[in-house]
Design a protein around this motif. Sequence first.
Motif, PDB file in Angstrom:
ATOM      1  N   TYR A  70     -16.137 -27.773 -15.364  1.00 52.30           N
ATOM      2  CA  TYR A  70     -15.103 -26.831 -15.536  1.00 52.30           C
ATOM      3  C   TYR A  70     -13.777 -27.592 -15.472  1.00 52.30           C
ATOM      4  O   TYR A  70     -12.794 -27.013 -15.980  1.00 52.30           O
ATOM      5  N   SER A  71     -13.602 -28.717 -14.849  1.00 46.28           N
ATOM      6  CA  SER A  71     -12.239 -29.092 -14.778  1.00 46.28           C
ATOM      7  C   SER A  71     -11.689 -29.989 -16.287  1.00 46.28           C
ATOM      8  O   SER A  71     -10.570 -30.459 -16.252  1.00 46.28           O
ATOM      9  N   GLY A  72     -12.790 -29.814 -17.168  1.00 43.42           N
ATOM     10  CA  GLY A  72     -12.372 -30.355 -18.638  1.00 43.42           C
ATOM     11  C   GLY A  72     -12.716 -31.701 -19.074  1.00 43.42           C
ATOM     12  O   GLY A  72     -12.251 -32.342 -19.589  1.00 43.42           O
ATOM     13  N   LYS A  73     -13.959 -31.984 -18.572  1.00 41.43           N
ATOM     14  CA  LYS A  73     -14.637 -33.215 -19.013  1.00 41.43           C
ATOM     15  C   LYS A  73     -15.785 -32.951 -19.647  1.00 41.43           C
ATOM     16  O   LYS A  73     -16.517 -31.970 -19.559  1.00 41.43           O
ATOM     17  N   ILE A  74     -16.433 -34.009 -20.604  1.00 40.43           N
ATOM     18  CA  ILE A  74     -17.374 -33.895 -21.416  1.00 40.43           C
ATOM     19  C   ILE A  74     -18.030 -35.235 -21.290  1.00 40.43           C
ATOM     20  O   ILE A  74     -17.616 -36.145 -21.209  1.00 40.43           O
ATOM     21  N   TYR A  75     -19.462 -35.085 -20.912  1.00 39.09           N
ATOM     22  CA  TYR A  75     -20.206 -36.330 -20.950  1.00 39.09           C
ATOM     23  C   TYR A  75     -21.121 -36.150 -21.963  1.00 39.09           C
ATOM     24  O   TYR A  75     -21.956 -35.150 -22.034  1.00 39.09           O
ATOM     25  N   ARG A  76     -21.790 -37.390 -22.276  1.00 38.35           N
ATOM     26  CA  ARG A  76     -22.756 -37.466 -23.593  1.00 38.35           C
ATOM     27  C   ARG A  76     -23.968 -38.589 -23.326  1.00 38.35           C
ATOM     28  O   ARG A  76     -23.477 -39.684 -22.744  1.00 38.35           O
ATOM     29  N   THR A  77     -24.929 -38.296 -23.187  1.00 34.43           N
ATOM     30  CA  THR A  77     -26.116 -39.283 -23.501  1.00 34.43           C
ATOM     31  C   THR A  77     -26.816 -39.440 -24.626  1.00 34.43           C
ATOM     32  O   THR A  77     -26.853 -38.365 -25.350  1.00 34.43           O
ATOM     33  N   ASN A  78     -27.045 -40.580 -24.988  1.00 34.95           N
ATOM     34  CA  ASN A  78     -27.880 -40.889 -26.298  1.00 34.95           C
ATOM     35  C   ASN A  78     -29.425 -41.513 -25.863  1.00 34.95           C
ATOM     36  O   ASN A  78     -30.049 -42.017 -26.849  1.00 34.95           O
ATOM     37  N   ASN A  79     -29.534 -41.424 -24.448  1.00 34.29           N
ATOM     38  CA  ASN A  79     -30.856 -42.058 -24.217  1.00 34.29           C
ATOM     39  C   ASN A  79     -31.559 -41.289 -23.309  1.00 34.29           C
ATOM     40  O   ASN A  79     -32.389 -41.539 -22.247  1.00 34.29           O
ATOM     41  N   GLY A  80     -31.736 -39.697 -23.420  1.00 33.12           N
ATOM     42  CA  GLY A  80     -32.301 -39.073 -22.810  1.00 33.12           C
ATOM     43  C   GLY A  80     -31.970 -38.563 -21.256  1.00 33.12           C
ATOM     44  O   GLY A  80     -32.634 -37.998 -20.504  1.00 33.12           O
ATOM     45  N   GLY A  81     -30.646 -39.088 -21.138  1.00 36.42           N
ATOM     46  CA  GLY A  81     -30.078 -38.733 -19.737  1.00 36.42           C
ATOM     47  C   GLY A  81     -30.343 -39.877 -18.790  1.00 36.42           C
ATOM     48  O   GLY A  81     -29.551 -39.974 -17.671  1.00 36.42           O
ATOM     49  N   THR A  87     -17.166 -38.833 -22.673  1.00 36.16           N
ATOM     50  CA  THR A  87     -16.367 -39.031 -23.855  1.00 36.16           C
ATOM     51  C   THR A  87     -15.126 -38.245 -23.946  1.00 36.16           C
ATOM     52  O   THR A  87     -14.212 -38.701 -24.761  1.00 36.16           O
ATOM     53  N   TYR A  88     -14.768 -37.158 -23.039  1.00 29.39           N
ATOM     54  CA  TYR A  88     -13.527 -36.519 -23.138  1.00 29.39           C
ATOM     55  C   TYR A  88     -13.168 -36.178 -21.597  1.00 29.39           C
ATOM     56  O   TYR A  88     -13.908 -35.649 -20.708  1.00 29.39           O
ATOM     57  N   ALA A  89     -11.810 -36.480 -21.296  1.00 29.64           N
ATOM     58  CA  ALA A  89     -11.150 -35.861 -20.099  1.00 29.64           C
ATOM     59  C   ALA A  89      -9.675 -35.462 -19.987  1.00 29.64           C
ATOM     60  O   ALA A  89      -9.163 -36.459 -20.625  1.00 29.64           O
ATOM     61  N   SER A  90      -9.533 -34.262 -20.130  1.00 22.64           N
ATOM     62  CA  SER A  90      -8.265 -33.689 -20.196  1.00 22.64           C
ATOM     63  C   SER A  90      -7.255 -34.128 -18.910  1.00 22.64           C
ATOM     64  O   SER A  90      -7.911 -34.357 -17.947  1.00 22.64           O
ATOM     65  N   GLY A  91      -6.128 -33.999 -19.373  1.00 17.17           N
ATOM     66  CA  GLY A  91      -5.176 -34.305 -18.086  1.00 17.17           C
ATOM     67  C   GLY A  91      -5.009 -32.901 -17.454  1.00 17.17           C
ATOM     68  O   GLY A  91      -4.067 -33.124 -16.498  1.00 17.17           O
ATOM     69  N   PHE A  92      -5.451 -31.869 -17.649  1.00 19.27           N
ATOM     70  CA  PHE A  92      -5.228 -30.543 -17.088  1.00 19.27           C
ATOM     71  C   PHE A  92      -6.556 -29.802 -17.084  1.00 19.27           C
ATOM     72  O   PHE A  92      -7.517 -30.575 -17.722  1.00 19.27           O
ATOM     73  N   ASP A 125     -16.913 -34.948 -33.521  1.00 20.48           N
ATOM     74  CA  ASP A 125     -17.105 -36.307 -33.423  1.00 20.48           C
ATOM     75  C   ASP A 125     -17.768 -36.293 -32.208  1.00 20.48           C
ATOM     76  O   ASP A 125     -17.965 -37.492 -31.293  1.00 20.48           O
ATOM     77  N   GLY A 126     -18.808 -35.592 -31.742  1.00 20.63           N
ATOM     78  CA  GLY A 126     -19.641 -35.539 -30.526  1.00 20.63           C
ATOM     79  C   GLY A 126     -19.104 -35.460 -29.214  1.00 20.63           C
ATOM     80  O   GLY A 126     -19.775 -35.707 -28.338  1.00 20.63           O
ATOM     81  N   GLY A 127     -17.895 -35.041 -29.191  1.00 22.72           N
ATOM     82  CA  GLY A 127     -17.144 -34.744 -27.934  1.00 22.72           C
ATOM     83  C   GLY A 127     -16.185 -35.496 -27.538  1.00 22.72           C
ATOM     84  O   GLY A 127     -15.447 -35.560 -26.531  1.00 22.72           O
ATOM     85  N   SER A 128     -15.764 -36.559 -28.230  1.00 23.97           N
ATOM     86  CA  SER A 128     -14.747 -37.514 -28.056  1.00 23.97           C
ATOM     87  C   SER A 128     -13.304 -36.963 -28.022  1.00 23.97           C
ATOM     88  O   SER A 128     -12.378 -37.066 -27.309  1.00 23.97           O
TER      89      SER A 128
END
Length: 361
Positions: A70-81, A87-92, A125-128
């Motif tokens: 909810y805070s504006g972050k995206i996490y990615r896995t390429n190995n099943g978790g 990959t992305y973290a906003s400043g707000f 770009d996958g969430g970057s």
Amino acid sequence: IKKIPNFIIAKIKIMKKLFFFLVLTFTSFTVINSQTLDWRLLSNSPGTLGGGRYEDIYFLNNSTGWIIAYSGKIYRTNNGGNSWTNTYASGFSNKFRSVGFFDSTTGIIGTLYSDTNLIMYRTTDGGSTIAPVSNVAGVRPKGICGISIVNQTTAYACGRYYIPAGIIKTTDKGITWKVVFNDSSLAKSLIDCYFWSADSGIAVGGYTNDNNYNNGSAVIIKTTNGGMSWDRVLITSRTGEWCWKISFISRNIGFVSIERESGFSYILKTTDNGSNWSEIPFMAYDQEGIGFVNENTGWVGGWTGPTYQTTNGGANWQLAGWGTYVNRFRFLNDSLAYAVGDKAYKYSVGPLGIKNSSDIS
């Protein structure tokens, strides 16, 4: 006395050894060649055990997946978790609410903005990096709580949990969208949607006469023509509740959780492709996430805290022993699934191995 040939003696010895081995196997040990299915914590996932909740999780295949906060972050896995990258973290606070991906690079993230027209972001770009989605034709909802990816180009998205409700559709991987539902006479709020084809699917939420979703009843609407028209196939007789999340195990059989902040709650089940629904008693619980692997075995999580499970179609429920504040289950098939709440969890096949017969009841 005629002498027994050596080759017959050798065969007798082999048969004795085989008989002894079989007796030993069946009296002392039981070899179990079947497999067990269970949930386990993905310890390297973002989050804190028993802490706050992550909003949504989406897996493209058994390796590639995303979690949004909810805070504006995206996490990615390429190995099943097994490991995750922020990959992305906003400043707000972006108020991320839902996520879905068309392929390994192109995806969409729904938000809960209510005071602007910004309801969704798109990544290539996958969430970057992300960019606001602005090309939405029609009266858009004020937030996107649920996303259903149909195929590599088509998706539906719905929102929000608070009035007003709407559904939008894309056929070009999220570049352009059109509103396909905003009928306040059928639904005032929408939280999740699920489409089993490009034309047919459901959306769930609530309806209220006074525009206060807390006073409303749970609602399910359905379309079979790509959103050109909708029918309300269910409205509950109780008030103070609304549908929350969807879990289908086949084209015909599915389940929906009903959230209410207080009082006894139910889950819903269909066996005819979402046209008719029956109620299954649950408990006094603020339920949200729901996931069934078959008609008998399923799990429910929620804001009240722990995860519950049933192995007899909802006739009985007990603590599952894993997961807190679970908001989303994602089943890739009947032997692989993921869930997210305080942290991420994985459901997969594993061998039972060899057990002593005295341990098997």
